[in-house]
Each structure stands twice: as structure tokens, then as C-alpha cells.
Scaffold this active site. Sequence first.
Site, PDB file in Angstrom:
ATOM      1  N   GLU A   1     -57.168 -29.785 -11.639  1.00 44.83           N
ATOM      2  CA  GLU A   1     -56.460 -31.049 -12.186  1.00 44.83           C
ATOM      3  C   GLU A   1     -56.352 -30.089 -13.996  1.00 44.83           C
ATOM      4  O   GLU A   1     -55.051 -30.456 -14.713  1.00 44.83           O
ATOM      5  CB  GLU A   1     -56.791 -32.515 -13.057  1.00 44.83           C
ATOM      6  CG  GLU A   1     -56.595 -33.503 -11.067  1.00 44.83           C
ATOM      7  CD  GLU A   1     -55.627 -33.059 -10.094  1.00 44.83           C
ATOM      8  OE1 GLU A   1     -54.420 -33.081 -11.271  1.00 44.83           O
ATOM      9  OE2 GLU A   1     -56.099 -33.391  -9.221  1.00 44.83           O
TER      10      GLU A   1
ATOM     11  N   GLN B   1     -47.656 -34.855 -14.585  1.00 38.47           N
ATOM     12  CA  GLN B   1     -47.460 -34.990 -13.487  1.00 38.47           C
ATOM     13  C   GLN B   1     -46.527 -36.172 -13.636  1.00 38.47           C
ATOM     14  O   GLN B   1     -45.341 -35.871 -12.337  1.00 38.47           O
ATOM     15  CB  GLN B   1     -48.307 -35.144 -12.590  1.00 38.47           C
ATOM     16  CG  GLN B   1     -49.198 -33.343 -12.028  1.00 38.47           C
ATOM     17  CD  GLN B   1     -50.260 -33.368 -11.216  1.00 38.47           C
ATOM     18  OE1 GLN B   1     -51.662 -33.694 -10.985  1.00 38.47           O
ATOM     19  NE2 GLN B   1     -49.262 -33.908  -9.534  1.00 38.47           N
TER      20      GLN B   1
HETATM   21 NI    NI Z   1     -51.866 -30.931  -9.038  1.00 34.76          NI
END
Ligand code: NI
Length: 205
Positions: free
Chosen positions: A150, A50
Site C-alpha cells: 500500500e 487508488q
Molecule cells: Ni494495490
Amino acid sequence: MVLEVLKYPDPRLRKKGLSVKAVTPEMQELARNMLETMVAEGGIGLAAPQVGESVRLLVIDTRPTDEEGQPTTEGLSELESKVVQPIVIFNPEIKVATDKTTYEEGCLSVPGFFETVDRAQYVEVEGLDIDGKKVTIKTDGLLAICLQHEMDHLEGKLFIDRLSFVKSNKIKSRIQKHGYPTPEEAAEERAEARERRKVAKDAVP
Ligand code: NI
């Protein structure tokens, strides 16, 4: 240092994270920056892809905060409250996943959108901590859900990929046509999702 969080449809979010060979000072620095970024963005978890780093690293902190902004264990399950947070985990692997649960999930890479996702209710996850030592996390509750969310990022997968074709396409085309909601609108959506979860929880006998 607060890092930039990539948003869908950034292609870097689709790359599979590589295993970390050794927990080097650079990797520890990345983990610290990710923790800082997660807090700054108001998230409960963040995966390295991310922030544009294709490595198998997650940071998580599911503890709610009190009025002074201090973390508490209020509302956490018994197992969850025993886990030391914040969590930094390299090369996480799910060893055990049992039972099913659902949760209205959101993601810092898809801000302002919340949908119900199916997950395992209990997980045991193995990996390395920030000192490179082997750790095992055994948990249920929000932490179990967050770990699974995650870990999906490490496979290039987002929570919107786990929705029905119709729901997933609705979100994707809305983002394509109108872009993301403003940070204020996203915060409003998040507050509404939190309320809905509270109501759903109260409804459970
Ligand atoms: Ni996420």
C-alpha cells in the site's frame, strides 16, 4: 459510500501522494469511505491514490473472516494478531524493515493478476491514526507485506513494477490487448492464488 477504484493504466495511480497536514473531518470521511470500498471489493488494503485522492492515507484489514463473515485472527502471526485492525494510517513511514520474504500479491487496481513479489519480512511503520494520534505498527506476516504494497501506491508504484521486465510487460500487454478479466474470472484467479499460497505454506518445513 463505496468509491470507484481506479485501474492500471489510469495516470492518477502514478501520482505521488501528498502528506496530510491535519486529520480533518473530510480526511476521516475519506478513510471511512475507503474502508467501505475495500470491504465491498474484497480487498485487504487500499491506498488513497487508488480512489483518485493523491494523499498519504492507507486502510488495511488482513484478518480472515469465518463462515459468518466475522473477522478472526486465525492464521495470523503473533505480532500481526496483536495489531488492532482495521487500520487507518495517515502519512505512514517505514522506520525499520528487516529480513526478506516473498508473497503472491494482487491489487484491486490490477484485478485478476497475481505474481510473487519480494518484500521485507518485518517492518515498523509510524504514522497518524484516524484521530490524528501518532501510532507505530510493528508487524510481520501478511500485514507487513500489505503495508509495503500500500505504501508503494503513495509513491505511484504498483506491484507489477516490482516484477521482472518480462513478467511485468506480459501483464501490461495482456491488459492493453484484452482488457481486464470479468469480476467472475478475477475471483477465480484470486481463489487459485489463495490455493497456491496454501500449498507453498504447507511445503515450508
Ligand atoms: Ni494495490
